[in-house]
Design an enzyme around this catalytic site. Structure first.
Site, PDB file in Angstrom:
ATOM      1  N   HIS A  53       0.808  -1.212   0.000  1.00 39.24           N
ATOM      2  CA  HIS A  53       0.000   0.000   0.000  1.00 39.24           C
ATOM      3  C   HIS A  53       0.845   1.267   0.000  1.00 39.24           C
ATOM      4  O   HIS A  53       0.307   2.377  -0.032  1.00 39.24           O
ATOM      5  CB  HIS A  53      -0.926  -0.028   1.231  1.00 39.24           C
ATOM      6  CG  HIS A  53      -2.090   0.887   1.147  1.00 39.24           C
ATOM      7  ND1 HIS A  53      -2.284   1.934   2.025  1.00 39.24           N
ATOM      8  CD2 HIS A  53      -3.126   0.950   0.282  1.00 39.24           C
ATOM      9  CE1 HIS A  53      -3.392   2.576   1.722  1.00 39.24           C
ATOM     10  NE2 HIS A  53      -3.924   2.013   0.664  1.00 39.24           N
ATOM     11  N   LYS A  57       3.273   4.351  -1.214  1.00 34.41           N
ATOM     12  CA  LYS A  57       3.420   5.179  -2.421  1.00 34.41           C
ATOM     13  C   LYS A  57       4.714   5.978  -2.265  1.00 34.41           C
ATOM     14  O   LYS A  57       4.750   7.020  -1.596  1.00 34.41           O
ATOM     15  CB  LYS A  57       2.249   6.143  -2.604  1.00 34.41           C
ATOM     16  CG  LYS A  57       0.899   5.447  -2.885  1.00 34.41           C
ATOM     17  CD  LYS A  57       0.134   5.171  -1.643  1.00 34.41           C
ATOM     18  CE  LYS A  57      -1.243   4.595  -1.955  1.00 34.41           C
ATOM     19  NZ  LYS A  57      -1.953   4.161  -0.746  1.00 34.41           N
ATOM     20  N   ASP A 105      17.222   9.514  -8.384  1.00 31.79           N
ATOM     21  CA  ASP A 105      18.669   9.769  -8.301  1.00 31.79           C
ATOM     22  C   ASP A 105      19.173   9.807  -6.853  1.00 31.79           C
ATOM     23  O   ASP A 105      20.264  10.349  -6.600  1.00 31.79           O
ATOM     24  CB  ASP A 105      19.034  11.080  -9.003  1.00 31.79           C
ATOM     25  CG  ASP A 105      18.854  10.996 -10.511  1.00 31.79           C
ATOM     26  OD1 ASP A 105      18.825   9.866 -11.032  1.00 31.79           O
ATOM     27  OD2 ASP A 105      18.730  12.059 -11.162  1.00 31.79           O
ATOM     28  N   HIS A 127      -9.180  10.872   0.802  1.00 26.66           N
ATOM     29  CA  HIS A 127      -8.215   9.774   0.693  1.00 26.66           C
ATOM     30  C   HIS A 127      -6.942  10.062   1.475  1.00 26.66           C
ATOM     31  O   HIS A 127      -5.998   9.266   1.463  1.00 26.66           O
ATOM     32  CB  HIS A 127      -7.879   9.520  -0.782  1.00 26.66           C
ATOM     33  CG  HIS A 127      -7.231   8.213  -1.062  1.00 26.66           C
ATOM     34  ND1 HIS A 127      -5.889   8.089  -1.365  1.00 26.66           N
ATOM     35  CD2 HIS A 127      -7.731   6.955  -1.072  1.00 26.66           C
ATOM     36  CE1 HIS A 127      -5.596   6.821  -1.571  1.00 26.66           C
ATOM     37  NE2 HIS A 127      -6.689   6.112  -1.398  1.00 26.66           N
ATOM     38  N   LYS A 169      -4.046  10.785   4.456  1.00 29.48           N
ATOM     39  CA  LYS A 169      -3.568  10.108   5.660  1.00 29.48           C
ATOM     40  C   LYS A 169      -2.529  11.022   6.296  1.00 29.48           C
ATOM     41  O   LYS A 169      -1.320  10.777   6.223  1.00 29.48           O
ATOM     42  CB  LYS A 169      -2.938   8.753   5.328  1.00 29.48           C
ATOM     43  CG  LYS A 169      -3.838   7.790   4.530  1.00 29.48           C
ATOM     44  CD  LYS A 169      -3.530   7.838   3.064  1.00 29.48           C
ATOM     45  CE  LYS A 169      -4.158   6.750   2.226  1.00 29.48           C
ATOM     46  NZ  LYS A 169      -5.565   6.559   2.337  1.00 29.48           N
ATOM     47  N   ASP A 187       0.332  19.792  17.983  1.00 24.72           N
ATOM     48  CA  ASP A 187       0.887  21.065  18.437  1.00 24.72           C
ATOM     49  C   ASP A 187       1.397  21.872  17.242  1.00 24.72           C
ATOM     50  O   ASP A 187       0.767  21.836  16.186  1.00 24.72           O
ATOM     51  CB  ASP A 187       1.954  20.824  19.505  1.00 24.72           C
ATOM     52  CG  ASP A 187       1.345  20.191  20.766  1.00 24.72           C
ATOM     53  OD1 ASP A 187       0.147  20.410  21.014  1.00 24.72           O
ATOM     54  OD2 ASP A 187       2.062  19.472  21.480  1.00 24.72           O
TER      55      ASP A 187
END
Length: 428
Positions: free
Chosen positions: A140, A142, A147, A319, A321, A326
């Site tokens: 899952h 991404k 380089d 979608h 996350k 603080d």
């Protein structure tokens, strides 16, 4: 012209070399790294131009891991860029999830492979009665590293549904671009997951980190990579959330697409609100899967009564996350706060300690919650939620503690198979 799906092309009609040993089992943990430049990228409109620009400028290497690639305008542009990079001598390694990329055609994959892209499929599986069977074995993450100098990590897949012109189902999501010393750690991790380096033979060769959620000085620009796997890092991301919630003093904002955590995390969210911390959750009000909304609402009564603010984003599917605590600490990544991400999937987040980044993320989430969300009212919370929440906890902990006892859940080491197009086969 219709094409064969990924599972068939990766398992049946192509030549497959022996499975690569899944390299995520090495004992690697990463420290905080300072002096980084971090930029928030919101939605595909900001993400795709930046990541594609970096890939087009690649001189030596592209490492890419993603859950989903669609054969739409985004996926086709990605394909063109990767093919061009491989043909000009850039070492290009692409790891795709067998479930999330299960509808990619043989032709799409063969074009990448024949151009010299090192293409790997995570847990490929054939369809049974037309249904994909690898539901609970998901890569899952991404991650893109170019380089070894620039890294992208977050929740955005390579698909057109992350762009506003996709329509009402376009996703609201976030990623980050990182340049600086932390890229070396993300690069090291991506290499390990690709199977290219071997496991460190001796204990002194292994990278380790102190298990702390905060950096060790007051300088901005600090980044740390955390991940979860099904070996020795089952709860690393969840543990970070628990630690920062316990130390929160003024505010907590969590925007998460699939919210159904276990009791420990819910309790710390509630406890933070009870001791006077302003706690705000931004959750799905218009989900791409109805079950996500129903599961999250099982927790509302428990949290609202403690003073937690809950806002449902209703303009399109959420979608994201992301979270902040603080005025300094933030996180962006692929991990939801639900049983799949916290107990089963392979995930990766970056932790960020940077005041300017925290402020910018807060401003974006503040705009989202105040101008595009509906606030939940504790006084209108329906009765009977305690029973629903209890059932939800039981389901969560069943999924959390019993995957190793059920053969259809990912108790095995996940498979990472190279895609090799058979010579002379039809790529259409």
């Amino acid at each position: 012209m219709s094409s064969a799906p990924l599972e068939k092309s990766a398992v049946e009609p192509v030549s497959i070399t022996p499975p690569v040993r899944e390299p995520g089992t090495v004992d690697v943990e990463y420290r905080w790294q300072g002096n980084n430049r971090i930029e928030l990228l919101e939605n595909g409109e900001e993400y795709f131009p930046r990541v594609f620009e970096a890939m087009r400028a690649a001189k030596s290497e592209i490492l890419l891991e993603t859950f989903i690639v669609f054969e739409d305008k985004v996926g086709k542009e990605l394909q063109e860029i990767l093919i061009d990079a491989a043909r000009r001598g850039v070492r290009t390694t692409v790891s795709l999830d067998g479930f999330g990329c299960g509808e990619l055609s043989t032709g799409y994959l063969a074009a990448l492979s024949e151009a010299g892209v090192h293409l790997q499929i995570f847990d490929p599986a054939p369809k049974r009665l037309g249904i994909r069977t690898n539901w609970f074995r998901r890569l899952h993450r991404k991650i893109v590293v170019v380089d070894g100098l620039i890294a992208f990590i977050g929740g955005i897949n390579f698909s057109g549904d992350h762009l506003a012109d996709f329509g009402p189902e376009a996703k609201q999501d976030y990623s980050v671009e990182i340049q600086g010393p932390a890229v070396a750690d993300i690069h090291h991790f991506a290499l390990l997951q690709s199977g290219r380096p071997g496991r460190a033979r001796f204990w002194w060769q292994r990278r380790r980190q102190r298990r702390a959620e905060m950096a060790f000085d007051d300088h901005d620009g600090q980044v740390r990579l955390v991940f979860r796997d099904n070996d020795r890092h089952h709860t690393d991301i969840e543990d970070v959330y628990l630690q920062v919630l316990r130390r929160a003093q003024r505010r907590v904002v969590i925007a998460n697409a699939y919210f159904f955590p276990g009791y420990r995390l819910l309790r710390e969210i509630r406890n933070a609100a009870r001791r006077g911390v302003e706690v705000r959750l931004i959750l799905q009000g218009q989900p791409d899967m109805l079950v996500a909304k129903l599961a999250a609402r099982m927790t509302y009564d428990y949290l609202l009564k403690a003073g937690v603010q809950i806002h449902e984003y209703c303009e399109r599917p959420l979608h994201g996350k992301v979270a902040l605590v603080d005025e300094e600490w933030s996180t962006v990544g692929s991990s939801n706060l639900d049983p799949l991400s916290l107990s089963l999937n392979l995930e990766a987040n970056v932790l960020i300690r940077d005041r300017a980044f925290n402020r910018h993320l807060f401003e974006r989430l503040e705009d989202l919650s105040h101008n595009h969300c509906k606030a939940m009212d504790a006084a209108k919370s329906p009765r009977g939620r305690i029973w629903h929440m209890t059932v939800g906890f039981l389901v969560f902990h069943f999924l959390r503690h019993f995957p190793a006892m059920a053969g259809w859940l990912p108790a095995h080491k996940p498979r990472l198979k190279p895609f090799t197009h058979a010579a002379g086969s039809d790529p259409s």
